[in-house]
Scaffold this motif. Structure first.
Motif, PDB file in Angstrom:
ATOM      1  N   GLY A 153       0.811  -1.222   0.000  1.00  0.00           N
ATOM      2  CA  GLY A 153       0.000   0.000   0.000  1.00  0.00           C
ATOM      3  C   GLY A 153       0.841   1.267   0.000  1.00  0.00           C
ATOM      4  O   GLY A 153       0.344   2.365  -0.310  1.00  0.00           O
ATOM      5  N   ALA A 154       2.138   1.136   0.326  1.00  0.00           N
ATOM      6  CA  ALA A 154       2.971   2.335   0.484  1.00  0.00           C
ATOM      7  C   ALA A 154       3.111   3.173  -0.792  1.00  0.00           C
ATOM      8  O   ALA A 154       3.149   4.411  -0.712  1.00  0.00           O
ATOM      9  CB  ALA A 154       4.336   1.959   1.053  1.00  0.00           C
ATOM     10  N   PRO A 155       3.169   2.550  -1.995  1.00  0.00           N
ATOM     11  CA  PRO A 155       3.241   3.396  -3.195  1.00  0.00           C
ATOM     12  C   PRO A 155       2.031   4.329  -3.301  1.00  0.00           C
ATOM     13  O   PRO A 155       2.167   5.499  -3.698  1.00  0.00           O
ATOM     14  CB  PRO A 155       3.232   2.377  -4.342  1.00  0.00           C
ATOM     15  CG  PRO A 155       3.680   1.088  -3.747  1.00  0.00           C
ATOM     16  CD  PRO A 155       3.271   1.116  -2.309  1.00  0.00           C
ATOM     17  N   LEU A 156       0.860   3.806  -2.942  1.00  0.00           N
ATOM     18  CA  LEU A 156      -0.346   4.648  -2.997  1.00  0.00           C
ATOM     19  C   LEU A 156      -0.340   5.691  -1.881  1.00  0.00           C
ATOM     20  O   LEU A 156      -0.756   6.835  -2.088  1.00  0.00           O
ATOM     21  CB  LEU A 156      -1.594   3.767  -2.886  1.00  0.00           C
ATOM     22  CG  LEU A 156      -1.952   3.000  -4.171  1.00  0.00           C
ATOM     23  CD1 LEU A 156      -2.915   1.860  -3.873  1.00  0.00           C
ATOM     24  CD2 LEU A 156      -2.557   3.939  -5.221  1.00  0.00           C
ATOM     25  N   LYS A 157       0.145   5.298  -0.697  1.00  0.00           N
ATOM     26  CA  LYS A 157       0.194   6.267   0.411  1.00  0.00           C
ATOM     27  C   LYS A 157       1.028   7.479   0.016  1.00  0.00           C
ATOM     28  O   LYS A 157       0.660   8.618   0.286  1.00  0.00           O
ATOM     29  CB  LYS A 157       0.848   5.646   1.665  1.00  0.00           C
ATOM     30  CG  LYS A 157       0.077   4.547   2.324  1.00  0.00           C
ATOM     31  CD  LYS A 157       0.849   4.045   3.560  1.00  0.00           C
ATOM     32  CE  LYS A 157       0.644   2.570   3.777  1.00  0.00           C
ATOM     33  NZ  LYS A 157       1.378   1.996   4.892  1.00  0.00           N
ATOM     34  N   HIS A 158       2.179   7.217  -0.597  1.00  0.00           N
ATOM     35  CA  HIS A 158       3.051   8.331  -0.986  1.00  0.00           C
ATOM     36  C   HIS A 158       2.347   9.209  -2.024  1.00  0.00           C
ATOM     37  O   HIS A 158       2.394  10.436  -1.949  1.00  0.00           O
ATOM     38  CB  HIS A 158       4.379   7.800  -1.524  1.00  0.00           C
ATOM     39  CG  HIS A 158       5.411   8.873  -1.730  1.00  0.00           C
ATOM     40  ND1 HIS A 158       5.881   9.670  -0.699  1.00  0.00           N
ATOM     41  CD2 HIS A 158       6.049   9.307  -2.850  1.00  0.00           C
ATOM     42  CE1 HIS A 158       6.765  10.532  -1.182  1.00  0.00           C
ATOM     43  NE2 HIS A 158       6.891  10.337  -2.473  1.00  0.00           N
ATOM     44  N   THR A 159       1.661   8.567  -2.958  1.00  0.00           N
ATOM     45  CA  THR A 159       0.937   9.317  -3.995  1.00  0.00           C
ATOM     46  C   THR A 159      -0.116  10.223  -3.353  1.00  0.00           C
ATOM     47  O   THR A 159      -0.199  11.430  -3.641  1.00  0.00           O
ATOM     48  CB  THR A 159       0.231   8.326  -4.960  1.00  0.00           C
ATOM     49  OG1 THR A 159       1.148   7.319  -5.339  1.00  0.00           O
ATOM     50  CG2 THR A 159      -0.312   9.028  -6.181  1.00  0.00           C
ATOM     51  N   PHE A 160      -0.935   9.626  -2.492  1.00  0.00           N
ATOM     52  CA  PHE A 160      -2.022  10.397  -1.868  1.00  0.00           C
ATOM     53  C   PHE A 160      -1.467  11.535  -1.001  1.00  0.00           C
ATOM     54  O   PHE A 160      -2.007  12.645  -0.999  1.00  0.00           O
ATOM     55  CB  PHE A 160      -2.885   9.478  -0.989  1.00  0.00           C
ATOM     56  CG  PHE A 160      -3.853   8.618  -1.764  1.00  0.00           C
ATOM     57  CD1 PHE A 160      -4.726   9.182  -2.697  1.00  0.00           C
ATOM     58  CD2 PHE A 160      -3.923   7.251  -1.551  1.00  0.00           C
ATOM     59  CE1 PHE A 160      -5.643   8.396  -3.401  1.00  0.00           C
ATOM     60  CE2 PHE A 160      -4.829   6.458  -2.246  1.00  0.00           C
ATOM     61  CZ  PHE A 160      -5.683   7.023  -3.167  1.00  0.00           C
ATOM     62  N   LEU A 161      -0.415  11.246  -0.249  1.00  0.00           N
ATOM     63  CA  LEU A 161       0.108  12.286   0.650  1.00  0.00           C
ATOM     64  C   LEU A 161       0.724  13.445  -0.117  1.00  0.00           C
ATOM     65  O   LEU A 161       0.502  14.616   0.230  1.00  0.00           O
ATOM     66  CB  LEU A 161       1.142  11.679   1.611  1.00  0.00           C
ATOM     67  CG  LEU A 161       0.559  11.009   2.858  1.00  0.00           C
ATOM     68  CD1 LEU A 161       1.656  10.289   3.639  1.00  0.00           C
ATOM     69  CD2 LEU A 161      -0.150  12.023   3.760  1.00  0.00           C
ATOM     70  N   VAL A 162       1.483  13.135  -1.153  1.00  0.00           N
ATOM     71  CA  VAL A 162       2.101  14.218  -1.930  1.00  0.00           C
ATOM     72  C   VAL A 162       0.998  15.070  -2.575  1.00  0.00           C
ATOM     73  O   VAL A 162       1.055  16.304  -2.564  1.00  0.00           O
ATOM     74  CB  VAL A 162       3.086  13.646  -2.982  1.00  0.00           C
ATOM     75  CG1 VAL A 162       3.544  14.736  -3.942  1.00  0.00           C
ATOM     76  CG2 VAL A 162       4.284  13.019  -2.283  1.00  0.00           C
TER      77      VAL A 162
END
Ligand SMILES: Cc1cc2nc3c(=O)[nH]c(=O)nc-3n(C[C@H](O)[C@H](O)[C@H](O)COP(=O)(O)OP(=O)(O)OC[C@H]3O[C@@H](n4cnc5c(N)ncnc54)[C@H](O)[C@@H]3O)c2cc1C
Length: 434
Positions: A199-208
């Motif tokens: 899930g971390a690739p999506l977390k980084h996308t959403f947070l940025v």
């Protein structure tokens, strides 16, 4: 905080403190007398948790844990470091701090395992014999698989790579924060291999994206999530929810795209598409390297021969984590060749299973505990909001707080789980208490 959230927090607090203090399991059990020699490779999340549990369950065992790294890394915190929400120091502690009395720590790198001779050799030239071996060395990031990429580039020329550790996560934030201020095209990638915390690739996308919006720069950034898979998430219902979130936030998706090369000077990324290659120019790119078992595992003959052949995960039974050809060998954590897992949350459920089978075998019996593939991803969707997605081998959602935390809702309570409760639970797990 509304009433529902307050009630939820109370329930969570109760559950968290139960996990932290009220599990008498290993401490209360009568220790099994033995002179067995147990070698654990890796003092990360899995190896340390198991060492603490075995130290309480066994009396007289010779337990050695081998790991050259003097700093323990709380990796779930890296996502927060890479978006400026925590300092790099948040994820770092001393390895020695977590290791129990009665366990010998050998601070060396394992170079080879001979499962026939039942020995482990270190790069420093030591050879240890074992009766029982637990492989928990995590995984390695294959930096070289992406042409033009190297770790020294991280933080420059719009390149981020938060998986590489605290220093690189902090440098990732330098590059990502410049992007959220200045705008342009941001590409957020994912590897084609199995990976930890998928899930971390999506977390980084959403947070940025969220940080750019908060800065009033939503109109300046074009966000692209580019991944080799066909689906956005392995669980179909979660995949659909993620699709809706990305669409709402106008984050583009480019599926079946595997990052193969970057040209840092030109800021150009090359992807394999299945029909050839495609180039995309970027202002910011988040690189997540392909992930594989460490070389000594892949050379040991303990990996699957017919699955994940390019990755080398250990051939274990998916319920007991015991090696299918060498019953005196177990694998735990990221290196285990099971279809789900590769999260600290999985480790929490895997460790008691290996403990059960190992202690039972030493006592001359058979263990009964099984691992059902539980894994969990507190999927951050913006600062202060997350979805607590938990599922098993069957892709069934298995919420820990049914009726309290809805897995597919963006909730503040789920954000707290990631931001506050997860580290406390992780630390309790390291001590073998959760
Ligand atoms: C960016 C990111 C975000 C994440 N977010 C989450 C999350 O939100 N929730 C969650 O549950 N999980 C998350 N995880 C995943 C979680 O951190 C890992 O799944 C977990 O740490 C795996 O534990 P492990 O013991 O298998 O490996 P590790 O914790 O990586 O430990 C492996 C240890 O083995 C040692 N080692 C390696 N090679 C050798 C060798 N040759 N000899 C001796 N020792 C060796 C290493 O030095 C290391 O100490 C995240 C991970 C990352 C990178």
């Amino acid at each position: 905080m509304n009433r529902r959230e307050f009630l939820s927090l109370s329930a969570l607090g109760g559950a968290a403190s139960l996990a932290l203090v009220a599990e008498p399991g290993p401490a209360a059990a009568t220790a099994v007398p033995t002179s067995a020699s147990i070698v654990i490779v890796g003092a990360g999340a899995a190896g340390t948790a198991l060492a603490n549990r075995l130290a309480r369950r066994l009396d007289g065992a010779k337990i050695t844990i081998i790991d050259p790294r003097r700093e323990h890394l709380y990796q779930p915190g890296l996502t927060l470091v890479a978006t400026g929400l925590k300092p790099a120091s948040y994820v770092v502690s001393d390895t020695a701090r977590w290791l129990p009395d009665g366990v010998t720590w050998l601070p060396e790198r394992v170079a080879a395992v001979d499962a026939e001779a039942k020995t482990v050799s270190t790069q420093g030239g030591q050879t240890l014999s074992y009766d029982w071996l637990v492989l928990a060395p995590g995984l390695v990031l294959d930096n070289e698989a992406i042409e033009g990429f190297s770790l020294d580039l991280v933080g420059q020329n719009g390149i981020g790579a938060l998986y590489a550790g605290p220093e690189y996560a902090a440098r990732t934030w330098s590059a990502a924060s410049a992007f959220t201020r200045e705008g342009g095209v941001g590409i957020f990638t994912r590897p084609a291999t199995e990976m930890k915390c998928a899930g971390a690739p999506l977390k980084h996308t959403f947070l940025v994206d969220d940080i750019a919006r908060r800065a009033g720069n939503a109109g300046k950034v074009e966000m692209i999530y580019a991944a080799p898979q066909e689906a956005l998430f392995s669980v179909p219902i979660v995949s659909e929810k993620v699709r809706m979130l990305l669409e709402d936030r106008r984050i583009g998706t480019q599926m079946q795209r595997t990052l193969t090369a970057i040209d840092p000077g030109a800021r150009r990324a090359t992807f394999a598409t299945g029909n050839g290659t495609e180039e995309i120019d970027y202002d910011y790119i988040h690189v997540i390297q392909p992930q594989r078992a460490p070389d000594f595992v892949r050379q040991s003959g303990l990996s699957w021969a017919d699955k994940w052949v390019d990755q080398g995960w250990v051939e274990v039974d998916r319920q007991t984590l015991r090696h299918l050809r060498y019953p005196d060998v177990f694998a735990l954590g990221d290196v285990a060749g099971v279809p789900k897992g590769k999260t600290a949350a999985s480790v929490k459920w895997q460790v008691p299973v290996v403990e059960d089978h190992l202690v039972a075998a030493i006592a001359g019996g058979e263990g009964t505990a099984t691992y059902d593939g539980y894994t969990s991803c507190p999927m951050i969707t913006r600062i202060g909001r997350a979805m607590l997605v938990e599922f098993d081998y069957n892709n069934d959602l298995v919420p820990s707080f049914p009726g309290v935390i809805a897995p597919l809702e963006e909730l503040w309570i789920s954000w707290l789980m990631k931001e506050v409760a997860l580290k406390a639970t992780y630390n309790a797990m390291l001590r073998g208490r959760a």
